[in-house]
Design an enzyme around this catalytic site. Structure first.
Site, mmCIF file in Angstrom:
data_model
loop_
_atom_site.group_PDB
_atom_site.id
_atom_site.type_symbol
_atom_site.label_atom_id
_atom_site.label_comp_id
_atom_site.label_asym_id
_atom_site.label_seq_id
_atom_site.Cartn_x
_atom_site.Cartn_y
_atom_site.Cartn_z
ATOM 1 N N HIS A 141 0.841 -1.199 0.000
ATOM 2 C CA HIS A 141 0.000 0.000 0.000
ATOM 3 C C HIS A 141 0.878 1.252 0.000
ATOM 4 C CE1 HIS A 141 -3.436 2.579 1.312
ATOM 5 N NE2 HIS A 141 -2.478 3.234 1.951
ATOM 6 N N GLU A 142 1.884 1.274 0.869
ATOM 7 C CA GLU A 142 2.772 2.438 0.933
ATOM 8 C C GLU A 142 3.592 2.580 -0.348
ATOM 9 O OE1 GLU A 142 2.143 4.477 3.125
ATOM 10 O OE2 GLU A 142 0.961 3.149 4.414
ATOM 11 N N HIS A 145 1.619 4.319 -2.930
ATOM 12 C CA HIS A 145 1.677 5.777 -2.780
ATOM 13 C C HIS A 145 2.929 6.326 -3.453
ATOM 14 C CE1 HIS A 145 -1.773 6.630 -0.358
ATOM 15 N NE2 HIS A 145 -1.393 5.913 0.687
ATOM 16 N N GLU A 216 -6.099 6.996 -1.238
ATOM 17 C CA GLU A 216 -6.099 5.795 -0.397
ATOM 18 C C GLU A 216 -6.732 4.624 -1.136
ATOM 19 O OE1 GLU A 216 -4.551 5.316 2.472
ATOM 20 O OE2 GLU A 216 -3.820 7.380 2.223
#
Length: 281
Positions: A141-142, A145, A216
């Site tokens: 997930h990071e 980003h 997100e």
């Protein structure tokens, strides 16, 4: 709500301070010249955002006491570095710095000035309370980003929003403070400008928060493509009921969210909505 209010207040304070400093230096956009006013507004609007972006890694490390892993001291640290490196390769970006910070709350964040100059940090609470598959999903997930360039995009959006906040507040203030003879009352102009800057800044924050929520969802989707939706769903399920203890200026960066439902001032969608979106993929 308190954290969101402080986030908005901090951004507005930066705008006001930069405006006052430039005015004291004699650098002031002429409200009667649209080009001059827009240029002045852009300088004020982007300065704070760009400074925040360039110093984001340093500020993040100091805010949470993150310790960058340079030489792995154990198997877990080796696994973290290898996992992030493998995911960075899939995104075709330079491997970020990987750090651990001490906090009992499961959380993680990514920040940095660019895709190839970034930081991924995880809390000790996340490492202790999640399985390897769940941690892998959080890291994915990071990395999404980072790969999506969210830090730079958020800076640009904040800069554009700030620019129009300053531009409109000064344009309207000039109309209010100028009489029929074309004379402008400086005191009224300054006072109205500051009030409108706060008002428009608050309203403009809805746009920034909307983008924050959308990024997100995109990061969740990016993680699902890297490690599979079931792992990402399991990680989000694990975060339910947890609180975010990141410093207020970094709340929007963390993966954990306190929001029980979406609102105009939420930096994150609710975990239930994020899980539902992943299940619908």
């Amino acid at each position: 709500m308190k954290r969101i209010f402080l986030f908005i207040l901090t951004n507005l304070a930066v705008l006001v301070v930069i405006s006052v400093i430039l005015s004291l230096l004699g650098i002031s956009g002429n409200p009667n010249n649209m080009g001059s006013l827009l240029a002045f507004s852009a300088v004020v609007g982007f300065t704070g955002s760009i400074i925040s972006l360039l110093t984001s890694k340093m500020v993040a490390k100091r805010s949470v006491g993150a310790e960058v892993i340079t030489q792995p001291q154990n198997e877990l640290e080796s696994w973290l570095l290898n996992t992030v490196a493998a995911q960075a390769k899939q995104w075709n970006v330079k491997t970020p710095e990987v750090a651990i910070y001490h906090s009992p709350e499961p959380n993680a964040f990514a920040t940095g000035a660019s895709k190839n100059n970034s930081l991924v940090a995880v809390s000790t609470g996340l490492l202790q309370n999640m399985s390897r598959d769940e941690v892998e999903a959080v890291l994915a997930h990071e990395m999404a980003h980072v790969g999506n360039g969210d830090m730079v995009t958020l800076t640009l959006i904040q800069g554009v929003v700030n620019t129009f906040v300053v531009f409109l507040s000064r344009l309207i203030s000039n109309m209010v403070a100028t009489n029929d003879r074309g004379e402008t009352n400086g005191g009224i102009y300054f006072l109205v400008s500051m009030v409108l800057q706060v008002l428009f800044g608050f309203l403009a924050s809805f746009i920034v928060m909307w983008f924050s929520r959308q990024r997100e969802y995109r990061a969740d989707a990016g993680a699902a493509k890297l490690v599979g939706a079931p792992k990402m769903i399991a990680a989000l399920q694990r975060l339910k009921g947890e609180t975010s203890e990141l410093p207020k200026e970094m709340t929007a960066l963390g993966i954990a969210s306190e929001a029980k439902k979406d609102s105009l001032l939420s930096t994150h969608p609710s975990l239930d909505n994020r899980i539902a979106r992943l299940k619908g993929m």
